[in-house]
Design an enzyme around this catalytic site. Structure first.
Site, PDB file in Angstrom:
ATOM      1  N   ASP A 131     -10.265   3.920  -1.126  1.00 41.08           N
ATOM      2  CA  ASP A 131      -9.470   2.691  -0.974  1.00 41.08           C
ATOM      3  C   ASP A 131      -9.968   1.691  -0.138  1.00 41.08           C
ATOM      4  OD1 ASP A 131      -7.059   1.015  -0.954  1.00 41.08           O
ATOM      5  OD2 ASP A 131      -5.652   2.540  -0.079  1.00 41.08           O
ATOM      6  N   ASP A 191      -0.511  -2.181  -6.114  1.00 41.48           N
ATOM      7  CA  ASP A 191       0.240  -1.443  -5.288  1.00 41.48           C
ATOM      8  C   ASP A 191       1.758  -1.743  -5.672  1.00 41.48           C
ATOM      9  OD1 ASP A 191      -1.314  -0.282  -3.595  1.00 41.48           O
ATOM     10  OD2 ASP A 191      -1.152  -1.615  -1.976  1.00 41.48           O
TER      11      ASP A 191
HETATM   12  C1  GLA Z   1      -3.310   0.889   0.078  1.00 40.77           C
HETATM   13  C2  GLA Z   1      -3.215   1.657  -1.281  1.00 40.77           C
HETATM   14  C3  GLA Z   1      -1.889   2.408  -1.491  1.00 40.77           C
HETATM   15  C4  GLA Z   1      -1.932   3.485  -0.018  1.00 40.77           C
HETATM   16  C5  GLA Z   1      -2.098   2.663   1.294  1.00 40.77           C
HETATM   17  C6  GLA Z   1      -2.274   3.707   2.451  1.00 40.77           C
HETATM   18  O1  GLA Z   1      -2.378  -0.015  -0.016  1.00 40.77           O
HETATM   19  O2  GLA Z   1      -3.202   0.760  -2.332  1.00 40.77           O
HETATM   20  O3  GLA Z   1      -1.687   2.962  -2.478  1.00 40.77           O
HETATM   21  O4  GLA Z   1      -2.965   4.393  -0.455  1.00 40.77           O
HETATM   22  O5  GLA Z   1      -3.133   1.834   1.016  1.00 40.77           O
HETATM   23  O6  GLA Z   1      -2.682   3.002   3.543  1.00 40.77           O
END
Ligand code: GLA
Length: 740
Positions: free
Chosen positions: A491, A556
């Site tokens: 990420d 997301d």
């Molecule tokens: C990002 C990712 C999510 C999750 C969060 C965790 O927003 O896109 O899917 O993994 O971080 O903090």
């Protein structure tokens, strides 16, 4: 095939259904001739190869319009008042020039003149993966290298053209060489200039932001400049580095000539579309010149990343399918996995957020396995002091508060139940409340004496420092050495601020090099490790990252309605097999909208299916429904993940998205309908299917294997599949069609 005619000094690059031509002119400049679909008859093809006599309609005759020559790489030099793809500062004069000329330094004029060319195999653009894992198709490809020198300065530029004829794709990049004994500063560093036919000015691209990535935009280019770019240090959610271009009104989903391109680079990039007064169209492709630095020390060579580009005579859909096939066969790593299918993933983020516990994960693991999940990924919160988003980033050690006996008991359970185990990481980031920051507060991007702006309570590590890159690599490598980890969700949850680095302005490039090098080393050391690129959803999706990852987290935003649009935009350039899509709760956490389970599955099954729901909130009947959809997905995923994609009806047509995936040969196909919007009185037409065998009979079944329709390929490709009654908002269905 690459053909050079020594008499006319013309280069013709011939691909399966398209050609690309340029020539060396009387002053040894490299000028573009043409790019487009190949002529149908063999005779005219012979004419193509024998050479072109004129180049471009622009002769540059007007006293105010002299910079109209379609150079293969437009440089700042001689007549320069339009956009350029290369601008260089030479700090010194060659000895033969007068010493009194020194006040005019640095010289900011580059002229590139043809010296020689060669055709080689297996040439690599800059930042190509070094992990050594082959792609699905690793056959060797021809590359034309055309060497151009500045006539006075010790500077050489080699323009490279690598051909993938079966997909009509040319990769273009350049190599810059400082042949002198003084440093050269490159101010604007393009990978290529693309010259398109006059009037090719209808642009299809995407814009967006966090949770609204890949919003399709179709617009006419203005005269002068239109810029798509990232200044964020990564690819960005704001737009994505690809385009489709055609003459307005002369291309459609499956017809017309469409030019397309996409970048293999995950840092600050720029695509500058230029429409000259003559309507000539140029695209300047390269690093973003914003806060840019590239200094070539004496003897240095810099190889730029590539633009992957081509032309389709079958509309936008034909362009997309060429890009998909290229990514599947030539970009995504590891053939053994590529030939099999992406696993069904469970991710615990939306089920637990930071409220992780060993028992809670165990319960999810058992329920996920029972419904047919194949890869279980523990998301954020498993490490260091990461009990909330204000602490822990940088400390990549398993938290003994959450997992007193480490991860092994959990992983053993995962394996016992026949699944693989994955972990979330965010390697480029750091919280000030972390052991790493307490030890090395200078390891973050910052300017001395200035505040360090936090976003999501975190700072960005300085990948301009080799010791930082090494430390992060070691931390991740140790994790995979210690635990049988099959998958990292990598990420990146913020853009940059205060980009102060020991690398100076080169940081923008060094950051990308650091990320790539860690991924490449991890994959080399652990050939069974898969990586998913994620950046707060879809902030880092491009062909550079896809060369070292297996899939990407699209957004997301897991709302099925929003996803229809996001995924349609994604499908313009990237293949379904790389598109991770989750089914989450009925009441969506991001939008508060309730959508039926059928829609959530029918949308998520359009890519690599994942589940992100709170399984503990589901009753037995719902768990069984999930299992039934997952079993259906497993029957059809080879078609979704490997087939050709047709957008039979786009959202802009009647608020519904109908897509089809079909395997080569046309024996099997998947037909997927989702209704995003509905108005009373809308009687949607049923679109004809594509790519089937006209005389064969096809049986269409639903997820319960119930036959819902039977027809010949010819009928399906002329009349389509009759729609069910009552296709209101949220209606969806997925059918599996097989030749019988
Ligand atoms: C990002 C990712 C999510 C999750 C969060 C965790 O927003 O896109 O899917 O993994 O971080 O903090």
């Amino acid at each position: 095939m690459i053909h050079f005619n020594p008499e006319t000094r013309t280069f013709n690059l011939l691909l399966k259904t398209s050609f690309y031509a340029f020539k060396v002119d009387s002053e040894n400049r490299l000028v573009h001739l043409g790019w487009g679909p190949r002529p149908a008859s063999a005779d005219s093809e012979a004419a193509l190869i024998s050479g072109w006599t004129v180049y471009g309609p622009d002769k540059g005759e007007s006293s105010f319009e002299q910079q109209s020559r379609p150079d293969e790489l437009v440089t700042f030099g001689e007549v320069s008042y339009h956009e350029v793809s290369l601008k260089v500062n030479f700090p010194s004069l060659p000895p033969k020039l007068q010493a009194e000329e020194a006040p005019h330094l640095p010289i900011r004029d580059v002229r590139l003149r043809y010296v020689d060319h060669e055709i080689v195999t297996d040439a690599q653009p800059g930042l190509s993966p070094t992990h050594g894992q082959p792609t699905r198709n690793s056959t060797r490809r021809e590359t034309l290298r055309v060497q151009l020198n500045d006539p006075v300065q010790p500077f050489q530029v080699t323009l490279c053209y690598r051909l993938t004829p079966e997909h009509d794709i040319i990769e273009r990049w350049c190599e810059l060489n400082n042949l002198g004994d003084k440093a050269i500063e490159v101010e604007v560093c393009g990978f290529a200039t693309l010259n398109l036919p006059h009037g090719t000015n209808e642009l299809t691209a995407v814009t967006g932001t966090w949770a609204r990535e890949f919003t399709t935009q179709r617009q006419q280019l203005p005269h002068n400049l239109y810029i798509l770019e990232s200044r964020t240090i990564e690819t960005s959610h704001i737009t994505n580095p690809f385009f489709l271009l055609n003459r307005p009104g002369q291309a459609w989903e499956e017809s017309g000539t469409v030019y397309f391109g996409q970048l293999a680079y995950s840092g600050n990039w720029r695509l500058t579309f230029e429409q000259l007064p003559s309507s000539a169209i140029k695209i300047h492709v390269g690093y973003n010149p914003f806060d840019f630095n590239l200094t070539l020390a004496p003897g240095d060579r810099h190889v730029t990343p590539a633009i992957v580009c081509g032309v389709s005579a079958n509309g936008w859909g034909g362009g997309s399918r060429r890009m998909h096939a290229f990514a599947r066969e030539r970009v995504l790593p590891r053939p053994d996995r590529q030939l099999s299918d992406r696993p069904v993933l469970y991710n615990s983020w939306e089920a637990t957020y930071f409220d992780l516990s060993y028992d809670g994960q165990l319960e999810l693991i058992r329920k996920a396995a029972a419904m047919g999940v194949e890869l279980f990924c523990v998301d954020d919160g498993w490490f260091g002091g990461r009990r909330h988003d204000r602490a822990g980033l940088g400390d990549w050690v398993v938290s003994s508060d959450i997992f007193p006996e480490g991860l092994n008991p959990l992983i053993e359970e995962v394996h016992k139940l026949g699944m693989q185990f994955g972990l979330w990481v965010e390697p480029e980031m750091i919280n000030t409340d972390s052991d790493l920051y307490r030890q090395h507060p200078d390891w973050v991007l910052h300017f001395p004496g200035r505040p360090r702006s936090e976003a999501r309570n975190q700072l960005v590590l300085d990948f301009g420092r080799t010791e930082v890159v090494e430390t992060i690599f070691q931390a991740l490598d140790n994790l995979v050495n210690e635990y049988p980890i099959a998958f990292f969700k990598w990420d990146m949850n913020r853009y940059t601020s205060e980009p102060g680095s020991v690398a100076g302005k080169a940081l923008w490039r060094k950051h990308v090099e650091g990320v790539y090098s860690i991924m490449d080393r991890l994959r080399r050391n652990h050939p069974n490790l898969d990586i998913q690129s994620c950046s707060g959803g879809g902030g880092r999706i491009d062909l550079g990252i896809l060369g070292r990852t297996d899939q990407v987290w699209t957004s997301d935003n897991t709302d099925a309605f929003d996803r229809i649009r996001i995924q349609e935009g994604f499908s313009l350039a990237y293949p379904a097999r790389a598109m991770e899509a989750w089914v989450t709760h009925a009441l969506n956490h991001q939008t508060g909208r309730i959508s039926p389970l059928s829609l959530r599955f029918d949308v998520a099954m359009r890519g690599a299916l994942g589940i992100g729901s709170s399984l503990n909130e589901l009753d037995e009947a719902e768990l069984a429904e999930y299992a039934s959809y997952i079993a259906f997905y497993k029957r059809i995923r080879h078609i979704i993940q490997n087939g050709d994609l047709y957008r039979l009806q786009r959202l802009e047509e009647f608020g519904a998205s109908i897509i089809q995936y079909v395997l080569p040969g046309g024996h099997e196909t998947v037909y997927s309908v989702t209704v995003h919007d509905h108005q009373l009185g809308w009687l949607r037409p049923t679109p004809p299917l594509q790519g089937l065998n006209p005389s064969a009979t096809y049986r269409a079944v639903d997820r319960h294997d119930r036959e819902v329709y039977r027809a010949s390929g010819y009928e399906l490709m002329t009349l389509g599949i009759p729609g069910e009654a009552g296709q209101l908002v949220g209606y969806s269905r997925t059918l599996y069609l097989r030749q019988i």
